[in-house]
Design an enzyme around this catalytic site. Sequence first.
Site, PDB file in Angstrom:
ATOM      1  N   SER A 173       0.828  -1.205   0.000  1.00 50.34           N
ATOM      2  CA  SER A 173       0.000   0.000   0.000  1.00 50.34           C
ATOM      3  C   SER A 173       0.862   1.254   0.000  1.00 50.34           C
ATOM      4  O   SER A 173       1.593   1.518  -0.947  1.00 50.34           O
ATOM      5  CB  SER A 173      -0.948  -0.039   1.196  1.00 50.34           C
ATOM      6  OG  SER A 173      -1.829   1.062   1.189  1.00 50.34           O
TER       7      SER A 173
ATOM      8  N   ASP B 134      -3.183   6.442  -3.247  1.00 53.01           N
ATOM      9  CA  ASP B 134      -2.077   5.821  -2.524  1.00 53.01           C
ATOM     10  C   ASP B 134      -1.420   4.778  -3.407  1.00 53.01           C
ATOM     11  O   ASP B 134      -1.788   4.600  -4.576  1.00 53.01           O
ATOM     12  CB  ASP B 134      -2.544   5.260  -1.178  1.00 53.01           C
ATOM     13  CG  ASP B 134      -3.509   4.098  -1.308  1.00 53.01           C
ATOM     14  OD1 ASP B 134      -4.068   3.886  -2.413  1.00 53.01           O
ATOM     15  OD2 ASP B 134      -3.721   3.378  -0.313  1.00 53.01           O
TER      16      ASP B 134
ATOM     17  N   ASP C 197      -1.295   1.484  -3.794  1.00 53.52           N
ATOM     18  CA  ASP C 197      -2.041   0.426  -4.480  1.00 53.52           C
ATOM     19  C   ASP C 197      -3.374   0.938  -5.019  1.00 53.52           C
ATOM     20  O   ASP C 197      -4.189   0.163  -5.490  1.00 53.52           O
ATOM     21  CB  ASP C 197      -2.247  -0.785  -3.569  1.00 53.52           C
ATOM     22  CG  ASP C 197      -2.994  -0.465  -2.287  1.00 53.52           C
ATOM     23  OD1 ASP C 197      -2.976   0.705  -1.855  1.00 53.52           O
ATOM     24  OD2 ASP C 197      -3.599  -1.386  -1.696  1.00 53.52           O
TER      25      ASP C 197
ATOM     26  N   ASP D 126      -6.156   2.016  -3.865  1.00 53.26           N
ATOM     27  CA  ASP D 126      -7.484   1.677  -3.364  1.00 53.26           C
ATOM     28  C   ASP D 126      -8.071   2.813  -2.524  1.00 53.26           C
ATOM     29  O   ASP D 126      -9.233   2.779  -2.151  1.00 53.26           O
ATOM     30  CB  ASP D 126      -7.478   0.368  -2.565  1.00 53.26           C
ATOM     31  CG  ASP D 126      -6.614   0.424  -1.310  1.00 53.26           C
ATOM     32  OD1 ASP D 126      -5.824   1.380  -1.156  1.00 53.26           O
ATOM     33  OD2 ASP D 126      -6.718  -0.497  -0.482  1.00 53.26           O
TER      34      ASP D 126
END
Length: 462
Positions: free
Chosen positions: A99, A247, A249, A251
């Site tokens: 992440s 961010d 990743d 999501d």
Amino acid sequence: MVRDLKQLVKAYDVRGVVPDQWDESLAHAFGAAFVEVVGGSAVVVGHDMRPSSPALSRAFAEGAASRGADVVEIGLCSTDQLYYASGSLDLPGAMFTASHNPARYNGIKLCRAGAAPVGQDTGLSDVRELVESWLDEDGAVHVPASGAAVGALSARETLGGYAEHLRKLVDLTAIRPLKVAVDAGNGMGGHTVPTVLDGLPLEVVPMYFELDGTFPNHEANPLDPANLVDLQAKVREVGADLGLAFDGDADRCFVIDENGDPVSPSAITALVAEREIARAQAGGEARPTVIHNLITSWTVPEVVRDLGGVPVRTRVGHSFIKQEMAVTDAVFGGEHSAHYYFRDFWRADTGMLAALHVLAALGGQDGPLSALTAQYERYAASGEINSTVADQAAVTAEVRAAYAGLPGVTTDELDGLTVAGPDWWFNLRASNTEPLLRLNAEAKDPAKMAELRDGVLAIVRG
């Protein structure tokens, strides 16, 4: 090296430094253990742009295949793109990402078929214990043979289907032309945004779209205000109608208005809740439910009630939000951290879908974003303030004693300590992994909020 998997396997995912804490041999073991725990004949696996991700992802896939599972490899993807694949293919999934963490980290987000979450209480501790049983005293991994025929590995493209699915969930046909600055932070937003936004009447000003897991420009963590500075400046420089920051990743999505000011995730939660409630009511659902965690602004439940919906308050954390969404059949859920969950997206979180809602809402009227979101900014908030505290329980008890007896004050301990007055509240929560107390405070006006914040901090840091 003796591996401490309890340091690696967190509450909701696997996350640690590569190769210090884990490597391909452990990834292979996690793949085998995941198949044994969740069952099923096939698994879908994807990864982000970190340098270590392709090798770890392939090792996991081979471990899963060693247990007889066919593995669908979707390659580079955002976490919500992996959830799309898990949902649309009805397969358990594994996403390799850390992440927003720095480049030397990597991790795995796991889900059951239909993007159902896997956390400590829903299979992750079982996976960890099985992998632990395969480690020798030196930390070397010895995965026993299973006797199953080795599963097949195949590749599949899912980006187009992911983008098409999201576009079906938001009506963007009538929006006016908008200029949008987008900071992908060298993360997976650079992969998904061009496809998802293609064909819309948008002038996209891209920032850091090059996939680079070393994060050469800034950390891909928009929750830290320092990582929004470049986007804020770009919005002002080019006269954009709004800015979007993703961010690592991709999501989570943070929103910047036309003045370069951040829009609070609580305001975005309220805005999207209004749209999702209206859509559900148009479909015949009289009183749609919306989930919010207990440190989301009071604005959110107020807006939901005003629209005839039912607000439901939960603990902080995606597993609690998703569990409550399943129990209540909630249409939408939002968190202060810019995680947004949609019933029509398998109850999974997708910042991209929230971004499309913001674009639709802004583009469907003539005013600026700051005016549109002002109605959802009813309180002054402190943001999350961390304090290092050795004895968290003792300090929390001291704060409770200071406030609990005041006239008109209520307390609860759903998640840490929440104390509420007539027009203010604060929550004090202990970190699960560090000696920290996290304070969030909110009040009707800035002066009261500052007084409340400073009063609690004086005790916490006394």
